[in-house]
Design an enzyme around this catalytic site. Structure first.
Site, short mmCIF file in Angstrom:
data_model
loop_
_atom_site.label_atom_id
_atom_site.label_comp_id
_atom_site.label_asym_id
_atom_site.label_seq_id
_atom_site.Cartn_x
_atom_site.Cartn_y
_atom_site.Cartn_z
N LYS A 129 46.81 24.59 -2.96
CA LYS A 129 48.06 23.91 -2.60
C LYS A 129 48.39 24.25 -1.17
O LYS A 129 47.94 25.31 -0.71
CB LYS A 129 49.21 24.29 -3.53
CG LYS A 129 49.41 25.77 -3.83
CD LYS A 129 49.50 26.76 -2.72
CE LYS A 129 50.69 26.65 -1.77
NZ LYS A 129 50.60 27.68 -0.69
N TYR A 213 56.40 25.93 -4.04
CA TYR A 213 56.50 26.59 -5.36
C TYR A 213 57.85 26.28 -6.00
O TYR A 213 57.94 26.06 -7.20
CB TYR A 213 56.34 28.10 -5.22
CG TYR A 213 54.91 28.53 -4.99
CD1 TYR A 213 54.04 28.72 -6.05
CD2 TYR A 213 54.43 28.72 -3.70
CE1 TYR A 213 52.73 29.10 -5.84
CE2 TYR A 213 53.12 29.10 -3.48
CZ TYR A 213 52.27 29.29 -4.55
OH TYR A 213 50.98 29.65 -4.34
P1 NAD Z 1 43.61 32.40 5.70
O1 NAD Z 1 43.96 32.18 7.14
O2 NAD Z 1 43.65 33.80 5.19
O3 NAD Z 1 42.15 31.82 5.40
C1 NAD Z 1 41.74 30.55 5.88
C2 NAD Z 1 40.24 30.50 5.94
O4 NAD Z 1 39.88 29.24 6.54
C3 NAD Z 1 39.62 31.60 6.81
O5 NAD Z 1 38.47 32.08 6.19
C4 NAD Z 1 39.26 30.88 8.11
O6 NAD Z 1 38.15 31.44 8.77
C5 NAD Z 1 38.93 29.48 7.60
N1 NAD Z 1 39.08 28.44 8.63
C6 NAD Z 1 38.21 27.45 8.85
N2 NAD Z 1 38.61 26.66 9.86
C7 NAD Z 1 39.77 27.18 10.29
C8 NAD Z 1 40.67 26.81 11.33
N3 NAD Z 1 40.47 25.74 12.11
N4 NAD Z 1 41.78 27.57 11.50
C9 NAD Z 1 42.04 28.64 10.71
N5 NAD Z 1 41.20 29.03 9.70
C10 NAD Z 1 40.09 28.31 9.50
O7 NAD Z 1 44.56 31.45 4.86
P2 NAD Z 1 44.97 31.62 3.33
O8 NAD Z 1 46.22 32.38 3.23
O9 NAD Z 1 43.81 32.08 2.52
O10 NAD Z 1 45.33 30.09 2.96
C11 NAD Z 1 44.31 29.13 2.71
C12 NAD Z 1 44.86 28.04 1.79
O11 NAD Z 1 45.24 28.63 0.57
C13 NAD Z 1 46.13 27.35 2.32
O12 NAD Z 1 46.10 25.99 2.00
C14 NAD Z 1 47.26 28.03 1.59
O13 NAD Z 1 48.38 27.20 1.40
C15 NAD Z 1 46.60 28.36 0.28
N6 NAD Z 1 47.17 29.56 -0.34
C16 NAD Z 1 47.41 29.54 -1.67
C17 NAD Z 1 47.95 30.65 -2.28
C18 NAD Z 1 48.15 30.67 -3.75
O14 NAD Z 1 48.72 31.61 -4.26
N7 NAD Z 1 47.67 29.68 -4.48
C19 NAD Z 1 48.26 31.78 -1.54
C20 NAD Z 1 47.97 31.80 -0.18
C21 NAD Z 1 47.42 30.67 0.40
#
Ligand code: NAD
Length: 360
Positions: A129, A213
């Protein structure tokens, strides 16, 4: 195709009816569903151990721009180097029989491209999401998965989380009487240099990230789709973090029964994920409602007091999510949070921004 408000409402009834049926418990399966994880960031770090704890899922491939990170995780999960991909050669995943499904854990605006590429490669998709950053992308994702005859589930883990399900059941069983009002909030203090404050990658501010959420919870708690939405957005802290996205969004939703929900989200304060539901016979609230552990349901209705801390620990929510999607893949069932559920939230997010006077 653009969906009208009536289309959203129709979709809502369909999904909510399916979305909170008793969850089927996954049976151990002969062949585990193999997942390729795209984007090895924070959330992937919760999903992978959750999937590993299931009896029906396993991590079988990785997609990353950082080979060193991918090699380290591959060693931990027993993934051969031939199953490590980057963003350029990702489409070759079509030829990898160990990959049944793809888990998209990339920044928001990248979800559409990788969901569509995964579908074209013939893989089922579990997408984080928010589903996308606009309605058109969400529609294209659904269409691509339908055309490829693969399943699409949006990773709304609260749909598979016992305390949230208990709250829904109490309300549906009439414990609170006629629900009148809901308050919900979720936010945090944003650090510097985050893609979440880059409008192109995030789509917008905290509503896309954590406010979603509250929006989704108000819909599953009421079992209704909002008819009227009014919103304000603001940026108070001008320290440079919020030059592209707003810092705060507050919105109100009126549901067909007359229930009114008031919600707040922010990137400027440690705002606990929470909801409180007020009914004619009493109230119910869930503290830490949207985080990975430490949820607690309290209620007081018709002479009954409840205080139910949930002892489950991370990554149990991710285990339940993976188990559900794999079960659907293995038994050709529709997930309880399909693409249409994500699309619906994208429509309401669009309405909230429109009401707040922000273009998305
Ligand atoms: P994050 O920044 O920790 O991870 C993102 C990943 O994408 C990294 O591995 C990064 O290297 C990669 N990536 C590839 N291209 C990129 C770019 N152009 N810019 C930045 N990163 C890039 O992010 P996250 O917190 O893991 O969030 C990722 C997704 O998961 C989002 O859509 C967020 O809304 C969702 N999320 C969901 C939950 C949940 O509880 N369901 C919690 C946190 C995040």
């Amino acid at each position: 195709m653009t969906l009208t408000r009536r289309d959203f409402a129709k979709l809502g009834t369909l999904t909510l009816a399916a979305g909170f049926a008793p969850l089927l418990h996954a049976q151990p399966s002969a062949k585990k569903t193999g997942y390729a994880v795209i984007g090895l960031g924070r959330i992937a770090g919760h999903f992978m151990p959750g999937a590993r704890n299931t009896t029906n899922s396993q991590i079988t491939a990785l997609v990353s721009g950082h080979r060193d990170k991918a090699d380290r995780i591959a060693a931990e999960y027993g993934i051969p180097s031939s199953s490590i991909y980057n963003y350029e050669n990702f489409d070759e995943i079509a030829h990898n029989p160990a990959v049944d499904a793809v888990y998209v854990a990339l920044p928001n605006s990248m979800h559409a491209e990788y969901t569509i590429r995964a579908a074209k490669a013939g893989k089922h998709v579990l997408c984080e999401k928010p589903m996308s950053t606009n309605v058109a992308d969400a529609e294209a994702m659904i269409a691509a998965c339908k055309a490829a005859n693969v399943k699409l589930m949006i990773a709304y883990r609260c749909h598979y989380e016992p305390t949230n399900l208990r709250a829904v059941k109490l309300i549906r069983d009439g414990a609170l009487g006629q629900v009148q009002a809901i308050e919900s909030s979720f936010g945090f203090n944003m650090g510097p240099n985050e893609w979440r404050t880059n409008k192109k990658l995030a789509g917008g501010g905290p509503l896309f990230d954590v406010g979603i959420y509250c929006l989704n919870a108000c819909r599953y708690l009421t079992g209704e789709e909002p008819e009227h939405i009014a919103a304000f957005a603001s940026t108070i802290d001008h320290d440079g973090r919020f030059s592209e996205v707003e810092e705060n969004v507050s919105w109100t939703m009126k549901f067909p029964s007359g229930i009114v929900a008031s919600c707040n989200t922010t990137y400027g304060a440690p705002m606990e994920g929470y909801y409180r539901v007020h009914g004619a016979k009493g109230w119910l609230e869930v503290d830490q409602a949207f985080v990975y552990e430490g949820l607690r349901l309290r209620a007081d209705f018709s002479g009954t007091q409840l205080d139910e801390p949930n002892p489950a620990r991370d990554p149990s929510q991710f285990q339940a999510e993976a188990e559900h999607f794999s079960h659907c893949v293995q038994n050709n069932l529709e997930p309880q949070s399909p693409g249409e559920e994500g699309l619906r939230d994208m429509g309401y997010i669009t309405q909230i921004y429109r009401s707040a006077g922000i273009a998305i």
